[in-house]
Scaffold this motif. Structure first.
Motif, short mmCIF file in Angstrom:
data_model
loop_
_atom_site.label_atom_id
_atom_site.label_comp_id
_atom_site.label_asym_id
_atom_site.label_seq_id
_atom_site.Cartn_x
_atom_site.Cartn_y
_atom_site.Cartn_z
N LEU B 72 0.61 -1.27 -0.06
CA LEU B 72 0.08 0.09 -0.08
C LEU B 72 0.93 1.17 0.08
CD1 LEU B 72 -2.68 1.48 0.23
CD2 LEU B 72 -2.55 1.07 2.70
N ILE B 95 -7.32 8.06 -4.72
CA ILE B 95 -7.58 6.89 -5.90
C ILE B 95 -6.69 5.65 -5.76
CG2 ILE B 95 -7.88 6.58 -8.17
CD1 ILE B 95 -10.09 8.47 -7.34
N TYR B 97 -5.26 4.45 -3.24
CA TYR B 97 -5.65 3.91 -1.98
C TYR B 97 -6.98 3.05 -2.10
CZ TYR B 97 -6.63 3.23 3.08
OH TYR B 97 -6.98 2.64 4.35
N TRP B 98 -7.79 3.61 -2.77
CA TRP B 98 -9.11 2.78 -3.33
C TRP B 98 -8.84 1.78 -4.13
CZ3 TRP B 98 -14.16 3.03 -1.73
CH2 TRP B 98 -15.04 2.46 -2.73
N ASP B 99 -7.99 1.99 -5.19
CA ASP B 99 -7.69 0.96 -6.12
C ASP B 99 -6.88 -0.37 -5.28
OD1 ASP B 99 -9.02 1.89 -8.09
OD2 ASP B 99 -7.16 3.08 -8.98
N ALA B 101 -7.12 -1.34 -2.07
CA ALA B 101 -8.12 -1.86 -1.47
C ALA B 101 -8.91 -2.95 -2.33
CB ALA B 101 -9.07 -0.83 -0.59
N PHE B 102 -9.27 -2.30 -3.42
CA PHE B 102 -10.52 -3.32 -4.20
C PHE B 102 -9.60 -4.23 -5.18
CE2 PHE B 102 -13.19 -0.77 -2.43
CZ PHE B 102 -14.14 -1.38 -2.20
N LYS B 105 -8.15 -7.39 -2.30
CA LYS B 105 -9.27 -7.27 -0.94
C LYS B 105 -8.76 -8.08 0.13
CE LYS B 105 -13.33 -6.62 -3.94
NZ LYS B 105 -14.84 -7.22 -4.11
N TYR B 108 -6.20 -6.06 2.12
CA TYR B 108 -6.98 -4.97 2.86
C TYR B 108 -7.80 -5.61 4.06
CZ TYR B 108 -8.75 -0.28 3.76
OH TYR B 108 -9.02 0.79 4.37
N GLN B 109 -8.61 -6.65 3.94
CA GLN B 109 -9.36 -7.27 4.96
C GLN B 109 -8.32 -7.80 5.93
OE1 GLN B 109 -11.31 -10.46 2.80
NE2 GLN B 109 -12.89 -9.05 2.05
#
Lengths: 205, 205
Positions: B72, B95, B97-99, B101-102, B105, B108-109
């Motif tokens: 990250l 953006i 960060y968002w990308d 995370a998804f 997954k 991030y989890q």
DNA sequence: TACCTTTACTAACGCTGTTAGGAAAAAATA
DNA sequence: TATTTTTTCCTAACAGCGTTAGTAAAGGTA
């Protein structure tokens, strides 16, 4: 003759005692340690009796999940109704939300699926501060450029991080339906940009 | 003679194969299903061998936790370095960060301790919409009052909710140290109020 | 009293993390 | 090369988990 009524009453009593015992265990030792066997032990019945009242362990958790959201909703409503103006209501809601979460950690953790295996961490991960540093340096730069020299970088970093993490984690837990004809991804990136814009305005004063 | 070197190399190979196998299992079936036995099975060794390389299951998870934060951090840095101006950098970070995370997954989890028992829910809890309704109605009122009539209430609700939830969950996972001579509670409520203020400004235009 | 239904139990199945103790293979020594 | 020591690895177990099949006992009905 109230035989069926009495039976129903007794059934409900056992059901309640299951929930009560479960809550006690969770309160004492956390969700991770909750087990059907411990519940059975606490209510002084054998294990299968628990399954006469709840289909499985998840059904018990669901019950608390519902309770949690009910309670949170009520608290927010209370906070809101104390003030007449919407602007003040919103801040009251924010504070009430915060107080609920920390006054009822067990509920909040369950509701948002917090509390996995390695959760002690966050503090003890050196890589974390490196990644926070990227955000920090950018915000530091922004404060230097802007007119709001008194802005506190740490405060802003946490605010920025929280916003994104909140958005992400809510979307990871539940697949949001499409809003406004946008895909969830488009919708959330719009939020992201909208937030960043407002955030920048706050830094530029 | 490179006997010890070869041994070390072989040891590292087994260690890597453990991590590789673990990752495969997590990728296929999620963190919840990861077990030492499955790992041992996949690497074609017996269970105790895994314990020769990792003290326990949590140590394996910690390894991925570190990897996740490292990755990250790198992604954020990359995104930042693509732009010269801090304001644009910040959006790029959001953006990225968002990308991350998804696009990751599983990482991030684990990193944020998401993914407890009853996590399918959120969608299937009727009490949730009731509690969201409290926020919705307040924001609706604010839009009606303000000058920015085109503001999308759903978008704003999600933004508001995300911010608070993010702040809360980060603080629930790790007890923050004191910043700026404020207690963590004071510090976070300052963020909360600061954010609410900026949020309101965005609604009033 | 004889029957039936409800209630609650014991015992098991197949999992889990973890570890004690012994066998086999490899390396070091004589 | 033969013997001893060390390292490597496995089997088997302990204690716990969610869940369920099958059975004994108790309660109510005829």
């Amino acid at each position: 003759m109230g035989i069926v009524e009495r039976k129903e009453r007794q059934r409900k009593e056992v059901r309640d005692s299951i929930l009560h015992a479960a809550w006690q265990i969770v309160h004492d030792d956390g969700w991770q340690t909750l087990s059907i066997r411990k519940i059975a032990d606490a209510i002084e019945y054998s294990v299968p009796v628990v399954y006469d009242h709840f289909e499985n362990k998840e059904a018990i958790l669901s019950e608390f999940n519902r309770q949690g959201f009910k309670l949170l909703g009520d608290r927010l409503k209370e906070a809101k109704d104390k003030h007449p103006k919407a602007a003040i209501q919103l801040e009251a809601i924010a504070i009430a939300y915060w107080d609920f979460a920390f006054g009822n950690k067990e509920y909040y953790q369950l509701m948002y699926g917090l509390g996995m295996p390695t959760c002690e961490s966050l503090n003890s991960v050196p890589e974390l501060s490196a990644f926070i540093g990227v955000i920090y340096s950018t915000i530091e730069e922004l404060i230097k450029e802007g007119n709001n020299k008194t802005a506190e970088p740490w405060l802003k970093v946490h605010s920025f991080w929280s916003m994104i993490h909140g958005l992400v984690s809510i979307n990871l837990l539940s697949t949001q339906p499409a809003h406004l004809g946008l895909t969830p991804d488009e919708f959330n990136k719009t939020i992201l940009k909208d937030f960043t814009k407002g955030f920048l305005k706050g830094l530029a004063e």
